[in-house]
Design a protein around this motif. Structure first.
Motif, PDB file in Angstrom:
ATOM      1  N   MET A   1       0.839  -1.195   0.000  1.00 58.46           N
ATOM      2  CA  MET A   1       0.000   0.000   0.000  1.00 58.46           C
ATOM      3  C   MET A   1       0.878   1.250   0.000  1.00 58.46           C
ATOM      4  O   MET A   1       1.781   1.378   0.817  1.00 58.46           O
ATOM      5  CB  MET A   1      -0.903  -0.026   1.239  1.00 58.46           C
ATOM      6  N   SER A   2       0.619   2.139  -0.904  1.00 59.66           N
ATOM      7  CA  SER A   2       1.391   3.365  -1.015  1.00 59.66           C
ATOM      8  C   SER A   2       0.939   4.381   0.040  1.00 59.66           C
ATOM      9  O   SER A   2      -0.234   4.458   0.380  1.00 59.66           O
ATOM     10  CB  SER A   2       1.193   3.947  -2.424  1.00 59.66           C
ATOM     11  N   THR A   3       1.879   5.152   0.541  1.00 57.12           N
ATOM     12  CA  THR A   3       1.547   6.205   1.501  1.00 57.12           C
ATOM     13  C   THR A   3       0.827   7.344   0.776  1.00 57.12           C
ATOM     14  O   THR A   3       0.909   7.444  -0.457  1.00 57.12           O
ATOM     15  CB  THR A   3       2.832   6.774   2.138  1.00 57.12           C
ATOM     16  N   PRO A   4       0.150   8.230   1.518  1.00 59.25           N
ATOM     17  CA  PRO A   4      -0.471   9.387   0.848  1.00 59.25           C
ATOM     18  C   PRO A   4       0.550  10.210   0.040  1.00 59.25           C
ATOM     19  O   PRO A   4       0.275  10.618  -1.085  1.00 59.25           O
ATOM     20  CB  PRO A   4      -1.065  10.190   2.008  1.00 59.25           C
ATOM     21  N   LYS A  11       1.403  10.211  -9.036  1.00 58.29           N
ATOM     22  CA  LYS A  11       0.654  11.076  -9.964  1.00 58.29           C
ATOM     23  C   LYS A  11       1.585  12.070 -10.652  1.00 58.29           C
ATOM     24  O   LYS A  11       1.473  12.313 -11.850  1.00 58.29           O
ATOM     25  CB  LYS A  11      -0.453  11.840  -9.223  1.00 58.29           C
ATOM     26  N   LEU A  12       2.508  12.637  -9.873  1.00 59.77           N
ATOM     27  CA  LEU A  12       3.471  13.583 -10.433  1.00 59.77           C
ATOM     28  C   LEU A  12       4.354  12.887 -11.467  1.00 59.77           C
ATOM     29  O   LEU A  12       4.545  13.405 -12.581  1.00 59.77           O
ATOM     30  CB  LEU A  12       4.334  14.182  -9.322  1.00 59.77           C
ATOM     31  N   ASP A  13       4.884  11.714 -11.120  1.00 62.00           N
ATOM     32  CA  ASP A  13       5.753  10.974 -12.042  1.00 62.00           C
ATOM     33  C   ASP A  13       5.024  10.666 -13.345  1.00 62.00           C
ATOM     34  O   ASP A  13       5.597  10.809 -14.432  1.00 62.00           O
ATOM     35  CB  ASP A  13       6.234   9.667 -11.405  1.00 62.00           C
ATOM     36  N   LYS A  14       3.772  10.265 -13.247  1.00 60.72           N
ATOM     37  CA  LYS A  14       2.976   9.953 -14.442  1.00 60.72           C
ATOM     38  C   LYS A  14       2.846  11.192 -15.327  1.00 60.72           C
ATOM     39  O   LYS A  14       3.031  11.123 -16.545  1.00 60.72           O
ATOM     40  CB  LYS A  14       1.597   9.433 -14.025  1.00 60.72           C
ATOM     41  N   GLU A  51       8.908  19.393  -4.497  1.00 61.56           N
ATOM     42  CA  GLU A  51       8.764  18.765  -3.191  1.00 61.56           C
ATOM     43  C   GLU A  51       7.336  18.246  -3.063  1.00 61.56           C
ATOM     44  O   GLU A  51       6.383  18.979  -3.312  1.00 61.56           O
ATOM     45  CB  GLU A  51       9.065  19.777  -2.074  1.00 61.56           C
ATOM     46  N   CYS A  52       7.190  16.971  -2.703  1.00 65.69           N
ATOM     47  CA  CYS A  52       5.875  16.336  -2.579  1.00 65.69           C
ATOM     48  C   CYS A  52       5.505  16.189  -1.102  1.00 65.69           C
ATOM     49  O   CYS A  52       6.337  15.807  -0.293  1.00 65.69           O
ATOM     50  CB  CYS A  52       5.891  14.951  -3.217  1.00 65.69           C
ATOM     51  N   LYS A  53       4.251  16.482  -0.801  1.00 63.95           N
ATOM     52  CA  LYS A  53       3.717  16.296   0.550  1.00 63.95           C
ATOM     53  C   LYS A  53       2.399  15.544   0.443  1.00 63.95           C
ATOM     54  O   LYS A  53       1.727  15.586  -0.579  1.00 63.95           O
ATOM     55  CB  LYS A  53       3.502  17.645   1.254  1.00 63.95           C
ATOM     56  N   ALA A  54       2.014  14.888   1.542  1.00 62.56           N
ATOM     57  CA  ALA A  54       0.797  14.070   1.555  1.00 62.56           C
ATOM     58  C   ALA A  54      -0.461  14.913   1.381  1.00 62.56           C
ATOM     59  O   ALA A  54      -1.412  14.502   0.723  1.00 62.56           O
ATOM     60  CB  ALA A  54       0.715  13.274   2.852  1.00 62.56           C
ATOM     61  N   ASP A  55      -0.462  16.110   1.959  1.00 60.58           N
ATOM     62  CA  ASP A  55      -1.625  16.992   1.835  1.00 60.58           C
ATOM     63  C   ASP A  55      -1.222  18.418   2.173  1.00 60.58           C
ATOM     64  O   ASP A  55      -0.089  18.683   2.554  1.00 60.58           O
ATOM     65  CB  ASP A  55      -2.790  16.505   2.714  1.00 60.58           C
TER      66      ASP A  55
END
Length: 98
Positions: A1-4, A11-14, A51-55
């Motif tokens: 299961m992937s983290t948030p 999604k960013l990589d896609k 920089e990616c964050k969960a929310d």
């Protein structure tokens, strides 16, 4: 299961792959450099840090913020992404609409 946060990165990589952007995921942990954005890319010859964050409630660390400011002071561009809307800002930048 992937983290948030992992889901945001996926999604960013896609989106980056669909746009044909060269990007890299710097290594975290003891062999990486602290504060480096989760993704680094080259867009039309310009260094881009993302920089990616969960929310929205998750904020970059002081070191991440300092690094992102230094990247921008040296001619690069940085983004903070945490949802589809903020990923879309990166897409619009890459497409040259901003």
């Amino acid at each position: 299961m992937s983290t948030p946060e992992g889901k945001v990165k996926q999604k960013l990589d896609k989106a980056l792959k669909q746009l044909g952007v060269w990007f890299y995921s710097p290594q975290a942990g003891p062999f990486g450099k602290a504060g480096i954005p989760d993704r680094v890319a080259i867009v039309r010859g310009r260094f881009v840090g993302i920089e990616c964050k969960a929310d929205k409630s998750k904020k970059p660390t002081a070191l991440q913020t300092k690094t992102m400011k230094e990247i921008e002071m040296n001619g690069g561009k940085c983004f903070l992404v945490y949802d589809n809307e903020t990923i879309q800002e990166v897409v619009l930048y890459i497409e040259g609409e901003q």
